[in-house]
Design a protein around this motif. Structure first.
Motif, short mmCIF file in Angstrom:
data_model
loop_
_atom_site.label_atom_id
_atom_site.label_comp_id
_atom_site.label_asym_id
_atom_site.label_seq_id
_atom_site.Cartn_x
_atom_site.Cartn_y
_atom_site.Cartn_z
N VAL A 76 0.86 -1.19 0.00
CA VAL A 76 0.00 0.00 0.00
C VAL A 76 0.89 1.23 0.00
N ARG A 77 0.68 2.11 -0.96
CA ARG A 77 1.46 3.34 -1.05
C ARG A 77 0.82 4.41 -0.17
N LEU A 78 1.54 4.80 0.85
CA LEU A 78 1.02 5.81 1.77
C LEU A 78 1.30 7.21 1.23
N PRO A 79 0.37 8.14 1.41
CA PRO A 79 0.64 9.54 1.04
C PRO A 79 1.68 10.11 1.99
N PRO A 80 2.36 11.18 1.61
CA PRO A 80 3.40 11.76 2.47
C PRO A 80 2.92 12.06 3.88
N SER A 81 1.66 12.48 4.03
CA SER A 81 1.17 12.85 5.36
C SER A 81 1.04 11.65 6.28
N LEU A 82 0.95 10.45 5.72
CA LEU A 82 0.92 9.26 6.56
C LEU A 82 2.29 8.60 6.69
N ARG A 83 3.19 8.88 5.74
CA ARG A 83 4.55 8.35 5.89
C ARG A 83 5.29 9.06 7.00
#
Length: 363
Positions: A46-53
């Motif tokens: 799952v590719r997380l958006p920057p705000s969740l990384r």
């Protein structure tokens, strides 16, 4: 000089992590540790958006409907990393460990099975897995764990009835209440009344969200149409002093989540959260963390926040802890043990260590 206040000296404050308390407003996916999210996302592809990384909480207060829609997209992304039974058990185990470390002796975890059933062989299979994992997590961490089955306001009210019937099958087996979550601006609260009636007939108290994104009218609908015993949030009730008096007279507790309110733009600053007005009116209040993954702080931080911005002393903070315990659906012996722990915490001089283990451990 170190500049630190001597233990027990003027201005010394007791350790809030040692204050026995109950946590009544915590959502399953939103309880996830950030590093767990990252690990599970990597494994699941799952590719997380920057705000969740980032391990910093996302910025939600923007022009996008005051942050709610962005919050919901991020929450759905976080939920998408859960694929296996071990994932569910890990999240509950870690949540229970985190609660125990913060002095919580009782946790009520809220979950909407319809958000997970498709990946876990249906609603019933998922709920049975969840209940077993919650019981195991609580036993390992030494705390009690109850489960709130929550319907989704954005789905059809008939779906809520299905969940209510499912929840009633597990009364006495871990399910302690029936809730209603998601965007309260969607759907008519009254349309969910039949689902809450099903739950009530089986002895499950109603704990819907209300009075967060909408004002006093939402709170009144939750109480009159759904028979709410507690309200998720309820802070907008403070806009109507008469309503606060009604909640106080009826003993309807509000689960106030200060960090969540500010992050979602309900209030611009923590000082604006109307906790003092609610307490002055006699409304029972239980502080909650809501979704620590997205709002950045857990339960003890909520106590610290209201201590700092509202100037609450240790006696008032102990009162909040008592309210959280008495408003919970914990067994009576657990409530009595936790309440005694609160008294012991307050009786111990500030700066002295207090071991809450005997107060917070599960039976």
């Amino acid at each position: 000089m170190s500049g630190r206040t001597p233990a027990g000296g003027p201005g010394a404050r007791r350790d809030l992590a040692l204050l026995p308390k109950a946590h009544l407003h915590l959502h399953f996916t939103g309880s996830m540790r950030h590093r767990t999210l990252v690990e599970l996302a990597y494994r699941a592809g799952v590719r997380l958006p920057p705000s969740l990384r980032s391990d910093e909480p996302p910025q939600l207060t923007d022009v996008e409907s005051r942050g709610w829609f962005r919050f919901q997209r991020l929450y759905d992304t976080a939920r998408s990393v859960l694929h296996t039974e071990d994932d569910v058990r890990r999240l509950l185990r870690e949540a229970a460990e985190d609660e125990a470390a913060e002095g919580s002796g009782w946790l009520e975890m809220q979950v909407d099975p319809s958000g997970y059933g498709a990946r876990f062989d249906g609603l019933t299979s998922f709920l049975e897995l969840f209940l077993d994992a919650a019981a195991d997590a609580g036993e390992r961490a030494g705390i009690g764990v109850g489960v709130i089955v929550a319907a989704n306001r954005t789905r059809h009210p008939l779906d809520a009835r299905t969940l209510a019937r499912l929840a009633t099958r597990y009364v006495g087996q871990g399910v302690v209440g029936f809730g209603l979550s998601n965007d309260e601006r969607r759907g008519r609260t009254e349309d969910f009344g039949p689902a809450f009636a099903i739950a009530a007939r089986a002895g499950l108290p109603g704990v819907p969200h209300g009075g967060e994104l909408l004002g006093p009218e939402s709170v009144r609908a939750c109480v009159s149409a759904l028979g709410a015993r507690r309200l998720g949030h309820g802070v907008r009730a403070a806009e109507d002093p008469a309503l606060l008096e009604e909640l106080a007279a009826a003993g309807v507790a509000c689960e106030v989540c200060p960090s969540s309110n500010v992050s979602l733009g309900v209030f611009d600053r923590a000082e604006q959260v109307p906790l003092p007005a609610m307490l002055a009116a006699g409304v029972p209040v239980a502080l909650g963390a809501d979704d620590p993954l997205l709002f950045g702080s857990r339960l003890t931080a909520q106590y610290g926040l209201v201590r700092d911005v509202h100037g609450l002393d240790d006696a008032a903070l102990a009162g909040l802890a008592r309210s959280s315990i008495t408003a919970s659906f914990a067994p009576q012996d657990v409530k009595e043990r936790l309440l005694k722990g609160v008294d012991d915490w307050l009786a111990t001089p500030a700066g002295d260590a207090v071991d809450p283990a005997s107060a917070s451990s599960a039976p």
